[in-house]
Write a protein that holds these residues in place. Sequence first.
Motif, PDB file in Angstrom:
ATOM      1  N   SER A 277      59.421  72.320 -11.391  1.00 33.03           N
ATOM      2  CA  SER A 277      58.396  72.206 -10.347  1.00 33.03           C
ATOM      3  C   SER A 277      58.412  70.860  -9.645  1.00 33.03           C
ATOM      4  CB  SER A 277      56.989  72.469 -10.905  1.00 33.03           C
ATOM      5  OG  SER A 277      56.900  73.782 -11.405  1.00 33.03           O
ATOM      6  N   GLU A 278      59.327  69.955  -9.989  1.00 34.67           N
ATOM      7  CA  GLU A 278      59.435  68.674  -9.300  1.00 34.67           C
ATOM      8  C   GLU A 278      60.485  68.779  -8.196  1.00 34.67           C
ATOM      9  OE1 GLU A 278      57.476  66.079  -9.707  1.00 34.67           O
ATOM     10  OE2 GLU A 278      56.359  67.149 -11.252  1.00 34.67           O
ATOM     11  N   ARG A 279      60.462  67.800  -7.256  1.00 31.85           N
ATOM     12  CA  ARG A 279      61.385  67.799  -6.125  1.00 31.85           C
ATOM     13  C   ARG A 279      62.295  66.581  -6.205  1.00 31.85           C
ATOM     14  NH1 ARG A 279      56.673  70.220  -4.159  1.00 31.85           N
ATOM     15  NH2 ARG A 279      57.032  72.070  -2.872  1.00 31.85           N
ATOM     16  N   TYR A 280      63.590  66.780  -5.852  1.00 31.38           N
ATOM     17  CA  TYR A 280      64.573  65.711  -5.950  1.00 31.38           C
ATOM     18  C   TYR A 280      65.478  65.736  -4.721  1.00 31.38           C
ATOM     19  CZ  TYR A 280      63.064  65.985 -10.811  1.00 31.38           C
ATOM     20  OH  TYR A 280      62.295  66.019 -11.945  1.00 31.38           O
ATOM     21  N   PRO A 281      65.728  64.558  -4.104  1.00 34.52           N
ATOM     22  CA  PRO A 281      66.611  64.509  -2.927  1.00 34.52           C
ATOM     23  C   PRO A 281      68.074  64.605  -3.328  1.00 34.52           C
ATOM     24  CG  PRO A 281      65.820  62.306  -3.490  1.00 34.52           C
ATOM     25  CD  PRO A 281      65.126  63.255  -4.423  1.00 34.52           C
ATOM     26  N   VAL A 282      68.843  65.378  -2.562  1.00 33.23           N
ATOM     27  CA  VAL A 282      70.280  65.521  -2.805  1.00 33.23           C
ATOM     28  C   VAL A 282      70.984  65.605  -1.451  1.00 33.23           C
ATOM     29  CG1 VAL A 282      69.985  66.726  -4.991  1.00 33.23           C
ATOM     30  CG2 VAL A 282      70.198  68.040  -2.880  1.00 33.23           C
ATOM     31  N   VAL A 283      72.305  65.504  -1.479  1.00 30.36           N
ATOM     32  CA  VAL A 283      73.135  65.719  -0.295  1.00 30.36           C
ATOM     33  C   VAL A 283      73.985  66.955  -0.549  1.00 30.36           C
ATOM     34  CG1 VAL A 283      74.940  64.789   1.183  1.00 30.36           C
ATOM     35  CG2 VAL A 283      73.186  63.267   0.270  1.00 30.36           C
ATOM     36  N   LEU A 284      73.951  67.909   0.391  1.00 28.20           N
ATOM     37  CA  LEU A 284      74.700  69.160   0.258  1.00 28.20           C
ATOM     38  C   LEU A 284      75.772  69.246   1.338  1.00 28.20           C
ATOM     39  CD1 LEU A 284      71.726  71.617  -0.342  1.00 28.20           C
ATOM     40  CD2 LEU A 284      73.337  70.797  -2.058  1.00 28.20           C
TER      41      LEU A 284
END
Length: 297
Positions: A277-284
């Motif tokens: 339920s947490e949010r994490y920044p990534v590069v796709l």
Amino acid sequence: MASKPDFVMLVVSALVGCNQSTVEHLSLAAALRLPVFAVITKTDCCDLARIPKVIGDLTALTQSTDLPSDLAAVVQTEDECLSAAYHMACGAMMPIFTVSNVTGQNLNLLTRFLSMLPCTVATKARELSLREPAEFQIDKCYRLDGVGKVVSGILTSGTISPGTTLALGPSFSGGYTKVLVKSIQRSHTPCQLVRTGQSVAVCIVLDDEGFRIRRGMVLTDIASPLNSCLVFEAVLRILCDVKVITKGLQGTVHCGYICQTAVVTDVDSQVSLFLSSERYPVVLASESSLGCDTYFL
């Protein structure tokens, strides 16, 4: 799943009760911040003591999401339908219906509730959207004898009418081509104007007849910035107990009618444990880097 859903109807069998699919669908609704109402079916196939247990299990599941579990309530009268529709649209309630398709129990309440659901886009917002450049998301494409090339989908902004020149793309190389809108049909009826939010079929004439059309492309205003990309930043919300997200992890990106495999190319190095339920920044990145030339808008 619909391309732009306004509400989520969660259907739970009274015989089976809440299972893993129920958990996944609730998590998706919470991640998309969509109002939810639940329909418990097959109430004629079980005893009366079973129904309260299913309702209790369903309410307990919502406690692990952002859904209003404390205001989950069973709708039992027509007077409660209006209140339920209003409060659910505001995100303040999760109505629950217990129905049977065999006996017809409470089906009148469900249909009454559905007819009362408000439009989720405010009138002013719709008016502003009509003034924006046209953008038509393509769901399907056809070639019909005696007609030509036809694309169907939904208009997400602006307006379109026959005779309009638009840009179609992005192609497999990231480019766009000019098209002329020849005719438009909505519900198999010719129309002269398409507004934001309407689903239609558009007959088009391409400048480049060899241009390949695929699902996920758009028809957009010729004066709009014609952008496309292979790499983009995103914020992932974890819906299950994933301990590690690493570079090279693959997943499917669903964005409107776009359905494309993407690869994680970068993650926050400071995150050591990924929590549900947490949010994490990534590069796709699109798999085009692996040889599949598919661009994102």
